[in-house]
Design a protein around this motif. Structure first.
Motif, short mmCIF file in Angstrom:
data_model
loop_
_atom_site.label_atom_id
_atom_site.label_comp_id
_atom_site.label_asym_id
_atom_site.label_seq_id
_atom_site.Cartn_x
_atom_site.Cartn_y
_atom_site.Cartn_z
N GLY A 130 0.83 -1.19 0.00
CA GLY A 130 0.00 0.00 0.00
C GLY A 130 0.87 1.24 0.00
N SER A 131 0.26 2.38 -0.21
CA SER A 131 1.05 3.62 -0.34
C SER A 131 0.70 4.68 0.69
N ASP A 132 -0.32 4.44 1.53
CA ASP A 132 -0.79 5.49 2.44
C ASP A 132 -0.34 5.30 3.88
N LEU A 133 -0.09 4.07 4.29
CA LEU A 133 0.15 3.79 5.70
C LEU A 133 0.87 2.45 5.84
N THR A 134 1.86 2.40 6.73
CA THR A 134 2.54 1.15 7.05
C THR A 134 2.04 0.65 8.39
N LEU A 135 1.52 -0.57 8.40
CA LEU A 135 1.00 -1.20 9.62
C LEU A 135 1.92 -2.38 9.94
N VAL A 136 2.59 -2.30 11.09
CA VAL A 136 3.62 -3.26 11.48
C VAL A 136 3.13 -4.09 12.66
N THR A 137 3.21 -5.40 12.56
CA THR A 137 2.76 -6.26 13.65
C THR A 137 3.41 -7.62 13.55
N TRP A 138 3.02 -8.53 14.46
CA TRP A 138 3.54 -9.91 14.44
C TRP A 138 2.62 -10.80 15.26
N GLY A 139 2.75 -12.10 15.05
CA GLY A 139 1.99 -13.06 15.83
C GLY A 139 0.50 -12.98 15.59
N ALA A 140 -0.28 -13.20 16.67
CA ALA A 140 -1.73 -13.26 16.55
C ALA A 140 -2.34 -11.95 16.09
N LYS A 154 -11.64 -0.37 1.76
CA LYS A 154 -12.97 0.02 1.29
C LYS A 154 -13.15 1.53 1.33
N GLU A 155 -12.36 2.20 2.18
CA GLU A 155 -12.42 3.65 2.29
C GLU A 155 -11.38 4.33 1.41
N GLY A 156 -10.66 3.54 0.63
CA GLY A 156 -9.67 4.09 -0.28
C GLY A 156 -8.31 4.32 0.33
N VAL A 157 -8.05 3.77 1.52
CA VAL A 157 -6.76 3.91 2.18
C VAL A 157 -5.92 2.66 1.90
N GLY A 158 -4.76 2.86 1.30
CA GLY A 158 -3.89 1.74 0.96
C GLY A 158 -2.91 1.45 2.08
N VAL A 159 -3.12 0.35 2.77
CA VAL A 159 -2.27 -0.04 3.90
C VAL A 159 -1.22 -1.04 3.44
N GLU A 160 0.01 -0.79 3.80
CA GLU A 160 1.08 -1.77 3.60
C GLU A 160 1.23 -2.53 4.91
N LEU A 161 0.89 -3.81 4.91
CA LEU A 161 0.86 -4.62 6.12
C LEU A 161 2.11 -5.48 6.20
N ILE A 162 2.86 -5.32 7.30
CA ILE A 162 4.13 -6.03 7.47
C ILE A 162 4.05 -6.95 8.69
N ASP A 163 4.34 -8.22 8.46
CA ASP A 163 4.47 -9.20 9.53
C ASP A 163 5.95 -9.33 9.86
N VAL A 164 6.35 -8.89 11.05
CA VAL A 164 7.77 -8.85 11.40
C VAL A 164 8.37 -10.25 11.44
N ALA A 165 7.66 -11.22 11.99
CA ALA A 165 8.02 -12.64 12.02
C ALA A 165 9.27 -12.95 12.86
N ALA A 190 11.94 0.95 4.50
CA ALA A 190 11.61 1.16 3.09
C ALA A 190 10.12 1.41 2.92
N SER A 191 9.31 0.68 3.69
CA SER A 191 7.87 0.86 3.60
C SER A 191 7.46 2.23 4.14
N VAL A 192 7.96 2.61 5.31
CA VAL A 192 7.57 3.90 5.90
C VAL A 192 8.10 5.05 5.06
N ARG A 193 9.24 4.86 4.44
CA ARG A 193 9.76 5.90 3.55
C ARG A 193 8.78 6.14 2.40
N LYS A 194 8.12 5.08 1.98
CA LYS A 194 7.14 5.19 0.88
C LYS A 194 5.82 5.80 1.34
N THR A 195 5.34 5.38 2.53
CA THR A 195 4.01 5.81 2.98
C THR A 195 4.03 7.06 3.85
#
Length: 327
Positions: free
Chosen positions: A204-214, A228-239, A251-256
């Motif tokens: 996505g290009s609007d927001l970076t969402l970083v998380t892991w696990g459950a 659905k609201e037109g917001v493009g989220v880049e979702l990252i699973d840290v793992a 790199a993702s946050v630099r983009k968003t």
């Protein structure tokens, strides 16, 4: 491998099964992992298939389990030990921090410690005290330990196979509230996934969402709702939270230009704080909004009546996303 889909706990079982079959040096040990197949049945049927010398029940003694695992690892075996719940892992700390993590450095590379400590962790199943901890940051702080957290059956299988192959100690934390909530078709037998690498689940290009696990599940729901609201989220699973793949996150946050970090563990002094600090320091002039964190509270995980109030919710995550997107 059959084509039927597996849950996360079944993927763990299959990864252990294939590791035992592929390498005679792999052994399993822990409380009730043999006859009972583990409290969550992650090792079910493996003792019958591979025998007592490969799948060993131990006494109720976590310090002994950790010490014995280190001894096995330094002498040529590849032990995989289970600690029934992460809340019981504190008895292992002296062995893990004082010995396993330091073995390569202490012996100038003469000895390595190819061992895995598995532990179900996190809340969400209405468990009693000491059964719902999310203290991954304790181990992430220790040089010499690798900390891996899968978020799906496919990643559980691939990351566990890689963890068992690793020549150094790995803490492999399994989010138990998603043990059986999702089924996936696994890749071919023996397929590994890289450690020390974040997985970008959606671009996505609007927001970076970083998380892991459950928490990946709640973040996926928020990602779909925002789309659905037109917001493009880049979702990252840290793992792999240690070593941390900051290159992918930066790199993702630099983009968003925006970043929200979500984790179940207590807010203070956690992995989320480290990611937020690195993003704020290295991308200060490129951020369009302050980094937001959605996390657990700085309290002991409450009993089941209040547990849902502790866990990061879809609403809380969505609210944090709206805050950064409004800037």
């Amino acid at each position: 491998m059959s084509d039927d889909k597996k849950t996360l706990v079944e993927a763990v079982n299959l990864a252990l099964d294939h590791a035992l079959a592929d390498d005679k040096d792999v052994v399993l040990l822990g409380e009730d992992v043999g006859t009972n197949g583990g409290v969550f049945r992650a090792t079910q049927d493996l003792k019958d298939k591979y025998g007592l010398k490969r799948v060993m029940d131990t006494p109720l003694a976590e310090t002994m389990i950790a010490g014995m695992t280190i001894g096995m690892a330094t002498q040529g075996l590849k032990p995989v030990a289970e600690i029934q719940f992460m809340g019981f892992i504190f008895a292992c700390m002296e062995q893990l921090v004082g010995h396993a993590a330091r073995m390569r450095n202490r012996t100038r590379g003469r000895l390595t410690c190819p061992m895995v400590i598995r532990a179900p962790f996190g809340g969400g199943i209405h468990a009693p005290e000491h059964h719902s901890e999310s203290t991954e940051a304790l181990f992430a702080h220790i040089p010499g330990l690798r900390v891996v957290i899968p978020s799906s059956p496919v990643r559980a299988y691939g990351l566990l196979r890689s963890a068992i192959d690793d020549p150094d100690p790995v803490i492999f934390l399994e989010p138990k509230r998603i043990y059986r909530v999702q089924r996936q078709t696994l890749p071919k037998q023996g397929s590994r996934l890289p450690l020390d690498t974040c997985f970008t689940l959606k671009e996505g290009s609007d927001l970076t969402l970083v998380t892991w696990g459950a928490c990946v599940r709640e973040c996926q729901e928020v990602t779909r709702n925002l789309a659905k609201e037109g917001v493009g989220v880049e979702l990252i699973d840290v793992a792999t939270i240690k070593p941390l793949d900051m290159d992918t996150i930066l790199a993702s946050v630099r983009k968003t230009g925006r970043c929200v970090i979500v984790h179940e563990a207590a807010r203070s002094f956690g992995v989320g704080a480290e990611i937020a600090a690195r993003v704020s320091t290295e991308l200060f002039h490129e951020l369009r909004a302050p980094v937001q964190r959605v996390a657990g509270y700085d309290i002991t995980m409450p009993y089941y009546r209040m547990e849902d109030h502790y866990m990061p919710s879809v609403g809380q995550i969505a609210s944090a996303c709206q805050i950064v997107c409004s800037c």
